[in-house]
Design an enzyme around this catalytic site. Structure first.
Site, mmCIF file in Angstrom:
data_model
loop_
_atom_site.group_PDB
_atom_site.id
_atom_site.type_symbol
_atom_site.label_atom_id
_atom_site.label_comp_id
_atom_site.label_asym_id
_atom_site.label_seq_id
_atom_site.Cartn_x
_atom_site.Cartn_y
_atom_site.Cartn_z
ATOM 1 N N TYR A 123 0.832 -1.194 0.000
ATOM 2 C CA TYR A 123 0.000 0.000 0.000
ATOM 3 C C TYR A 123 0.866 1.243 0.000
ATOM 4 C CZ TYR A 123 -4.220 -2.632 1.213
ATOM 5 O OH TYR A 123 -5.296 -3.479 1.204
ATOM 6 N N VAL A 141 0.359 -10.967 -4.077
ATOM 7 C CA VAL A 141 0.484 -9.527 -3.872
ATOM 8 C C VAL A 141 -0.907 -8.930 -3.879
ATOM 9 C CG1 VAL A 141 1.406 -7.377 -4.803
ATOM 10 C CG2 VAL A 141 2.697 -9.517 -5.072
ATOM 11 N N LYS A 142 -1.140 -8.099 -2.867
ATOM 12 C CA LYS A 142 -2.430 -7.423 -2.792
ATOM 13 C C LYS A 142 -2.198 -5.922 -2.942
ATOM 14 C CE LYS A 142 -6.060 -6.085 0.288
ATOM 15 N NZ LYS A 142 -6.247 -5.605 1.663
ATOM 16 N N VAL A 143 -2.853 -5.333 -3.943
ATOM 17 C CA VAL A 143 -2.756 -3.880 -4.124
ATOM 18 C C VAL A 143 -4.154 -3.288 -4.268
ATOM 19 C CG1 VAL A 143 -0.442 -3.809 -5.136
ATOM 20 C CG2 VAL A 143 -2.423 -4.245 -6.602
#
Lengths: 305, 305, 305, 305, 305
Positions: C172, C204-206
């Site tokens: 983030y 991956v979290k965006v």
């Protein structure tokens, strides 16, 4: 809260940290004998030591590990001692309801050696994780393996004491150096109790001694100084005296299943001789539950007075 | 998701952390027996234990480590257990497709000792690295080396449990203290299962017991208390009862290659006696694949009901 | 067994040990999207990050940690991610029913710093003990503390991978170096995803990127090379491409509670742009349970095709 | 034995080992509130936190560390919590008579910082050595040092839980990010309790909340969802709900010395709101002993019903 | 043998192991005050703290580290405390002749900070290696560095106690939070002594307090409760009471070099107020040896009665 007698017993362990005393006090403040400074402990390691069928087929509910937790609670025992598996199988369900002692070494009887030893089957970490107040450990004075056992006990006891745990030692003379009769001889039994205390045990468990004397030098000394040994109470008194003049808790094993009357007479002799109580396994779980509860109640009545 | 039976079985392991329960649940939610609380596990350590030619020449595709992964998947097994090398040779290709159990100790049969032991051939780190749900370990009650084996198991089991892995113990009585017949005697088999459970095993694997009784004291107790042992189902029931009153998973070894019929009858007896299932090696991979798949399917049909 | 798509995705992680692959496969073989290579993960760390009243008062049953386990199971999610306390409060009851991801760092919003950081609130040991398939960790590219966060992630990721755990990184952009608009700028978002992949993230979290371009040099390059960014699908495609040409799993955050329609349109754009799925917290638990189950079902229908 | 309510509360902590449950049960089975699932804990860290003269000159016997042990026992408290020095000064004399909680961090008020922190002044080893059932730790959400405090708590809590100790967290919002009024605002208080639970606290101690709302986003959410906050009981109910829907023990601080009547009305509100009890320091030891014993008796009467 | 008074003082330290008690007894059984429970300790860290010329040029033999060992022995002091270098320079020659306390932290005065700290200049290993009975450590309550100092002391004290060493804490309020006058204010001095005791100090050393009150809240409490503070003896009495109701040894610093008469009057006030003695550095070694010996003799005469 703590009775004068409990306070007095705790004062004997002034070399230990307050955590050890707190756990010893927890045992002494539990069950029907709370506050008396006397103990009735339920040990159930016979499944491991003698085999499950031989131990429990006479009273099948006792195959269930929860049976023993509940029995110890209902009978008003001071504590419940067992190997890892039996404690793991009930420690959550009975959390906080009965002081637990994790027996840290065990042997089975599928092999019989002239000089027996035991395997370490649990750890101090296990004891803390399961919420135990203490650890238990067996030594075999008289076995060729005794010195390793003493060293192992010392290491485990040191670790346990740092963590505030009580150390209970089963001191069972056995091995090639002793005659069969000698295993329960008065001199040998007193010697075994003394060794356990010297190794730092807080509670010593021995078998009831006979009037036999095993060691020549001991026999001479006993006869010369006139150690009283005619009655069981006198022999108990000698063992207790041999264990730091009674300043360590010595409790006696009930042994194989016996009649109610003989168990009760042993309890009376232990009490009369200044013993601190009994550790009663087979005479508990090899009776039907109501009969066992009744017997333990009678034993506790003897100790409570 | 979890069936009531799976939930019930998990409740017996309340002493363990949630990670152990999750991996035990993974085994119980896999394959054709998913949700039943019954198990058919494929073990392939015979290459190490008996030699490759003796084990696999009867069905040469079984020399290939991938054969067993695929077989366990296709047969709908609950899990696949093998030594380090066999697992390393397929763990990536079959990642996540079948619960794996890393057998942490092994012995070969190039030497034969009266009192056998095993070598530690893998680690808990290996088990995690390979994505296993558990570890396997063999003890030989009756061997002069049993105490060391118990201690080694204790240390590995403690490490495995902290990492959330299931502990499966092969408890095979063997050694100089036992007669050949005694290795599968009912009293000895029940004793071996009990020891494994006391050492903290989550799943216990024993051989099917005969009606023979090896130990004198046990024989007296069994006869006095009338332990039923005439049929295989009765004997299975006794072993299960001896293992914490059925509150530990006990599965039975299929043993040497046998006829379909005898294998199926054993499965029926295991089911009838309250056993939790089978661990079937030679009767799987020593048959041609189609025949083996058929046999395992039939066994699972028995257990599923 | 594993679908070709699952096998393909696993092939991208050939640098990892089989344990990591097994756990990644477990996530991909769970729930309604099992086998599709697409993900809908339920994250519930908003109680910690935004405060409990602000997060849950709109749907009070969500105060209960068990609510989210059951919701993730019933909705057919791929996994459930939460901080230590929330996982500890349900891991035993729901053992083995849904893949768990322990979020290893967290921050609260009682303080607002220009350059935020997080506290490590759990460990790899905790993840194993609770039966998790992976760990989660947040980095704030753009914050003055980012380098320490990268280093901390590296250390935790290395430890997790040795134990076979999947590493999920919330990347983030935030902090004094970025404009508010820049936090979701396409160039910044793609950059953040790439950094996470470079640090060894498996997943991956965006956040969903806007068409804004924050960095001058990036803007020039994007314009010169004509990176397509007009539609959300195009922007998703760019982020996925920026993350090792799509050879790392990139999932997108749903963000604040929104209308069903806008959430569904985002899912369509993610799917169209080659994204791997969504991580949907507030749009799950801030709706009444039936509405939330319906919405997640619709999202999964989009991804399943 | 454990009452149904005690069993129910223990069931919320299924993620913990049996040792933690045993110690939690010990607290719940102690004193006048034994078995009720309600708590009155005596904390005496004001000597360290506010200075000895300011704390004890109003009731000089309270300078003596033994005073507080005896008071906690005589008043029938659930536990006694204090810093290292105070516990070391009485743990042997009162061994086993009252559950002890070692407060592991402390600060003095000779310096006043906008963003306060605390020093670690004891260890898990100290807690075991002194026979404690748990550790205590203060976090200051809102302080610039909060993230370090969360990390330190996490490390100490993990160590304590492995050893079977209960983790009690004082969660006191304080620091430059908060207004003075905000330190006891309802939203902030609920948030602080939730953070402590997410960090793995078994028992959470917070101040009684006012109806003030500090954070803009929280205020909007509370007003929109109509969180009831007019009465103290309603506010207590909100804090308890915010702490895992009441599945963590939340107790409330009595605060500065006050009139008997106001203390009793607070207790009634805590009880009515579903709070688990009080932690009462200054309102205990800043009264003459008879008056303090009477007040605590009245508080316990309220909680016992 | 130990006098009743020595026994009584030792009883206050029941939380410590017997090794700590043995070393504390060694101090109390040394010198002219042996058996009285009163102390005169010689500290010589002024070379480090103030510089050698400033400290010793007035009495050049005092440059020699051996001077102080011999002086402490000849004067009949209870113990001698110094930094590493000074002790290393004489510990062999005077082995066993005087109890030694290794001062584990020090600072010089070449720099002056508003918020002072100290450097750790020795270790518990050093203390054991040099045959010391204890360690010394300075904290600066009021300094911005106090929390780190408390933590460092805690760690060193825990290590020292395990090794059976006595922990002596110099508690000197100092730093940006305090006015100059406040450093010796009665409330601050009492607070500093209390903090040291809470941190586990066995012996606390503070400066003699003035009648000034620094902290507003303390001033209000003192005035309300009528803490007597007009005479030095009254103020000593308050500090001693503030330190666990006199159950910790509190000794007072003589401060800068002064006239014999004022030093003797301070000793009388300390004695009258229930203080345990003096730690006299500059008033020892900044006088010619005969005068210093005479003065210390007179002080000890006061304390001995």
């Amino acid at each position: 809260m703590a009775t004068p007698r409990v306070k007095e017993i705790l004062s004997w362990y002034a070399g230990e940290n307050p955590g050890v005393l707190a756990n010893l006090a927890r045992i002494m403040n539990t069950g029907k004998l709370a506050g008396t400074g006397r103990f009735v402990i339920l040990p159930v390691d016979q499944g491991f030591e003698h085999g499950p069928g031989r131990s429990f087929s006479v009273n099948p509910p006792a195959y269930d590990p929860r049976y023993h937790f509940q029995f110890a609670i209902d009978a008003g025992c001071s504590a419940y001692a067992a190997p890892l598996g039996f404690l793991e199988a009930g420690a959550r369900d009975f959390a906080g309801e009965i002081p637990l002692i994790l027996k840290l070494n065990n042997r089975d009887s599928l092999s019989e050696e002239k000089d027996p030893a035991q395997a370490v089957t649990g750890s101090v970490e296990d004891a803390l994780r399961l919420g135990c107040v203490g650890i238990g450990y067996t030594v075999y004075p008289g076995s060729a393996h005794r010195l390793e056992m003493y060293e192992e006990l010392r290491a485990l006891a040191a670790e346990a004491k740092e963590a505030g745990l009580v150390v209970v030692v089963w001191s069972y003379p056995r091995g090639g150096s002793l005659s069969k009769e000698g295993e329960t001889a008065l001199d040998v039994c007193a010697y075994a109790a003394h060794i356990a205390a010297q190794l730092g045990a807080h509670v010593v468990k021995v078998k009831l001694p006979t009037a036999f004397l095993e060691q020549k030098a001991a026999k001479e000394a006993y006869e010369k100084t006139g150690v009283a040994l005619a009655t069981l109470a006198e022999r108990v008194r000698h063992v207790v005296e041999a264990t730091f003049a009674g300043r360590r808790i010595v409790i006696f094993s009930g042994g194989a299943k016996s009649t109610d009357q003989s168990v009760l007479e042993e309890a009376k002799a232990i009490r009369e001789g200044g013993g601190f109580g009994s550790i009663i396994g087979r005479n508990s779980f090899q009776r039907p539950r109501p009969a066992a509860l009744k017997l333990l109640g009678q034993i506790m009545d003897i100790y409570a007075t």
